[in-house]
Write a protein that holds these residues in place. Sequence first.
Motif, PDB file in Angstrom:
ATOM      1  N   GLY A  55       0.813  -1.214   0.000  1.00 36.21           N
ATOM      2  CA  GLY A  55       0.000   0.000   0.000  1.00 36.21           C
ATOM      3  C   GLY A  55       0.843   1.258   0.000  1.00 36.21           C
ATOM      4  N   SER A  56       1.945   1.228   0.747  1.00 37.72           N
ATOM      5  CA  SER A  56       2.799   2.421   0.791  1.00 37.72           C
ATOM      6  C   SER A  56       3.458   2.686  -0.551  1.00 37.72           C
ATOM      7  N   PHE A  57       3.892   1.627  -1.251  1.00 38.94           N
ATOM      8  CA  PHE A  57       4.512   1.819  -2.562  1.00 38.94           C
ATOM      9  C   PHE A  57       3.475   2.185  -3.624  1.00 38.94           C
ATOM     10  N   ALA A  58       2.295   1.597  -3.517  1.00 37.63           N
ATOM     11  CA  ALA A  58       1.279   1.834  -4.537  1.00 37.63           C
ATOM     12  C   ALA A  58       0.646   3.216  -4.420  1.00 37.63           C
ATOM     13  N   PHE A  59       0.644   3.790  -3.239  1.00 38.08           N
ATOM     14  CA  PHE A  59      -0.008   5.082  -3.055  1.00 38.08           C
ATOM     15  C   PHE A  59       0.978   6.145  -2.567  1.00 38.08           C
ATOM     16  N   ILE A  60       1.579   5.932  -1.400  1.00 41.79           N
ATOM     17  CA  ILE A  60       2.443   6.971  -0.823  1.00 41.79           C
ATOM     18  C   ILE A  60       3.647   7.239  -1.711  1.00 41.79           C
ATOM     19  N   VAL A  61       4.322   6.177  -2.170  1.00 41.24           N
ATOM     20  CA  VAL A  61       5.520   6.367  -2.984  1.00 41.24           C
ATOM     21  C   VAL A  61       5.159   6.965  -4.345  1.00 41.24           C
ATOM     22  N   VAL A  62       4.020   6.578  -4.899  1.00 38.27           N
ATOM     23  CA  VAL A  62       3.590   7.174  -6.167  1.00 38.27           C
ATOM     24  C   VAL A  62       3.325   8.664  -5.989  1.00 38.27           C
ATOM     25  N   PHE A  63       2.641   9.048  -4.909  1.00 39.36           N
ATOM     26  CA  PHE A  63       2.395  10.467  -4.645  1.00 39.36           C
ATOM     27  C   PHE A  63       3.717  11.203  -4.407  1.00 39.36           C
ATOM     28  N   PHE A  64       4.603  10.583  -3.656  1.00 40.31           N
ATOM     29  CA  PHE A  64       5.914  11.192  -3.388  1.00 40.31           C
ATOM     30  C   PHE A  64       6.694  11.398  -4.694  1.00 40.31           C
ATOM     31  N   SER A  65       6.671  10.397  -5.565  1.00 39.91           N
ATOM     32  CA  SER A  65       7.371  10.496  -6.845  1.00 39.91           C
ATOM     33  C   SER A  65       6.768  11.601  -7.708  1.00 39.91           C
ATOM     34  N   ILE A  91       2.070  10.877 -14.712  1.00 41.63           N
ATOM     35  CA  ILE A  91       2.281  10.020 -15.876  1.00 41.63           C
ATOM     36  C   ILE A  91       3.420   9.025 -15.643  1.00 41.63           C
ATOM     37  N   VAL A  92       4.541   9.499 -15.120  1.00 43.77           N
ATOM     38  CA  VAL A  92       5.750   8.658 -15.060  1.00 43.77           C
ATOM     39  C   VAL A  92       5.947   7.992 -13.700  1.00 43.77           C
ATOM     40  N   SER A  93       5.070   8.214 -12.731  1.00 41.43           N
ATOM     41  CA  SER A  93       5.306   7.668 -11.384  1.00 41.43           C
ATOM     42  C   SER A  93       5.078   6.166 -11.250  1.00 41.43           C
ATOM     43  N   PRO A  94       4.166   5.517 -12.023  1.00 37.71           N
ATOM     44  CA  PRO A  94       3.931   4.087 -11.754  1.00 37.71           C
ATOM     45  C   PRO A  94       4.910   3.170 -12.470  1.00 37.71           C
ATOM     46  N   PRO A  95       5.643   2.320 -11.754  1.00 34.12           N
ATOM     47  CA  PRO A  95       6.475   1.297 -12.411  1.00 34.12           C
ATOM     48  C   PRO A  95       5.610   0.294 -13.161  1.00 34.12           C
ATOM     49  N   ASP A  96       6.215  -0.349 -14.135  1.00 33.02           N
ATOM     50  CA  ASP A  96       5.492  -1.283 -14.993  1.00 33.02           C
ATOM     51  C   ASP A  96       5.679  -2.714 -14.500  1.00 33.02           C
ATOM     52  N   ALA A  97       4.560  -3.410 -14.304  1.00 34.71           N
ATOM     53  CA  ALA A  97       4.610  -4.772 -13.772  1.00 34.71           C
ATOM     54  C   ALA A  97       5.159  -5.764 -14.784  1.00 34.71           C
ATOM     55  N   VAL A  98       4.835  -5.564 -16.053  1.00 35.91           N
ATOM     56  CA  VAL A  98       5.250  -6.514 -17.085  1.00 35.91           C
ATOM     57  C   VAL A  98       6.772  -6.571 -17.187  1.00 35.91           C
ATOM     58  N   SER A  99       7.400  -5.399 -17.154  1.00 37.44           N
ATOM     59  CA  SER A  99       8.858  -5.355 -17.270  1.00 37.44           C
ATOM     60  C   SER A  99       9.527  -6.083 -16.116  1.00 37.44           C
ATOM     61  N   ASN A 110      -0.681   0.626  -8.229  1.00 36.93           N
ATOM     62  CA  ASN A 110      -0.041   1.918  -8.516  1.00 36.93           C
ATOM     63  C   ASN A 110      -0.576   2.582  -9.774  1.00 36.93           C
ATOM     64  N   ASP A 111      -1.074   1.784 -10.722  1.00 37.14           N
ATOM     65  CA  ASP A 111      -1.662   2.380 -11.922  1.00 37.14           C
ATOM     66  C   ASP A 111      -2.870   3.243 -11.556  1.00 37.14           C
ATOM     67  N   ALA A 112      -3.683   2.744 -10.633  1.00 33.82           N
ATOM     68  CA  ALA A 112      -4.872   3.494 -10.219  1.00 33.82           C
ATOM     69  C   ALA A 112      -4.486   4.803  -9.542  1.00 33.82           C
ATOM     70  N   SER A 113      -3.527   4.750  -8.617  1.00 40.30           N
ATOM     71  CA  SER A 113      -3.139   5.969  -7.898  1.00 40.30           C
ATOM     72  C   SER A 113      -2.509   6.994  -8.829  1.00 40.30           C
ATOM     73  N   SER A 114      -1.687   6.549  -9.770  1.00 45.72           N
ATOM     74  CA  SER A 114      -1.042   7.493 -10.686  1.00 45.72           C
ATOM     75  C   SER A 114      -2.055   8.124 -11.643  1.00 45.72           C
TER      76      SER A 114
END
Length: 523
Positions: A84-94, A120-128, A153-157
């Motif tokens: 949750g912290s990476f998907a929301f807090i870290v995305v907002f921080f980025s 746009i650029v904050s969410p890392p890509d799961a496929v990669s 993280n896609d949703a939060s970004s």
Amino acid sequence: MDKFPFYLIIIAVILLLIMLANKIKVAYPVLLVLAGLGISIIPGIPELQMKSETIFILFLPPLLYEAAWNISWKELWKWRRIIGSFAFIVVFFSAISVALVANYFIPGFSLALGLLLGGIVSPPDAVSAGAILKFVKAPRRVRSILEGESLLNDASSLIIFRFALIAVATGQFVWHEAALSFLWMVAGGIGIGVAIGYIIMKIHKFLPTDANSDIVLTILTPYIMYIAAEEVHSSGVLAVVSGGLLLSNHRLQFLSSTSRLRGYNVWESLVFVLNGLIFMFIGLDLPQITSGLGNVSMPTAIGYGLLITGVLIVGRIVAAYGAVVVTLIARNFITVADRSNPGIKGPFLIGWSGMRGVVSLAAALSIPLQLEDGTTFPQRNLILFITFVVILATLLLQGLTLPLLIRKFHIKDPDYIMPEDELYNKLRNMMSQHALDHLRSNYKKQLGEHTALQQIAQKWETSRAGIKEPGMNAESKEIYRALLNHQREWLHDKNSAKQSLDEEIVRRLYVYLDLEEEKLQYF
């Protein structure tokens, strides 16, 4: 139709490149993007006009649904705080970090435009990340955290992106309206996904479906969830993820074994093609992205892209260690998933696994050409180019070095002390014993009357007795494959020689032999 042969060639190239990537053990997104770049500069190649709607509606729902279907809910819940912290807090921080840096260093970028770029650029890509981790043995917890983060993280970004887009278009940002919109996007998306998932589950369960209709319905499901949620201005991403998680955890209740087996193969092939196409399209889209830079020179634009890339990489690594510090403090007050010291290697791997991809490109392409008053959208082409540079740079830098780091760090997996084969055999032994006890307790009379049940019991007894063996070794498997092939040849010759032999029966026997060969991977 005039581009149809071109797309067929592209699919053939994608297949060849993925096979090459598997051979040289390089993540295929890297090769596909580079190949797309190379193809895009060939004279006479049709110009590809990618639309964000194509990515969001055609590609995103099935990719998210497949990821939600395959993720472990147990692992997701276990690591819910860090995920949750990476998907929301870290995305907002980025996103905020990118906004501040872009506003300070890039001429013409307001804070709103910077936040738009950050979303746009904050969410890392799961496929990669998944493609890269395929070739190396990373700790299970690292995989679980990356998989869980990628679902959310896609949703939060995209939420950040939408609010920033409104701020740029209107010149103002009303906090209480934004907060209410945010709550509706989250609650509405989750609620719609769960509701549609429940309805779909009942349709599977109570209507006379077969394997084919079940599979088609599973393909339609993510599109229904996504479009329904987007139509009421909630999060389509969260709808697909929440609905997918619900259906995944109840799959045994409404899907037959035939539907599950066939559906797995269909979905594996579908996602394989979609992932290949999207990364190839990223490279092919270069001419469209670079054509509108205007007064900004190419070296300057590349410099801006590398600057933002650096901010994202450093910010994610700092956030990874920050999460460790918070966990070390929080474990004194609450129950955490892991009370041991994670060290410095694990958080660095999570921080370094920040490759960008499809969602970033789709969001950038969805920026309108003009504002509501008819004026050109400010810095649209530069945002597109910076996004492209971020995707390419993270894929090349982090994508190529992550496997090397994992091998160099030699991180032990604290969650799985027992080797996988040994654990598999142990559970299989326990499962056989449980079934054997149930058979003898509840079907004692039938067991004494039916030879088939006696043979099943004998099979489980034999399996349980020999469970300490690691299963069939490589040589035994090769011999068995040769025997299966010999049976296929005999069946083919028999069918050719005897015209009266029922072809349907022969094909059923071919399927039986194929299933026998398929089972070898589980022994």
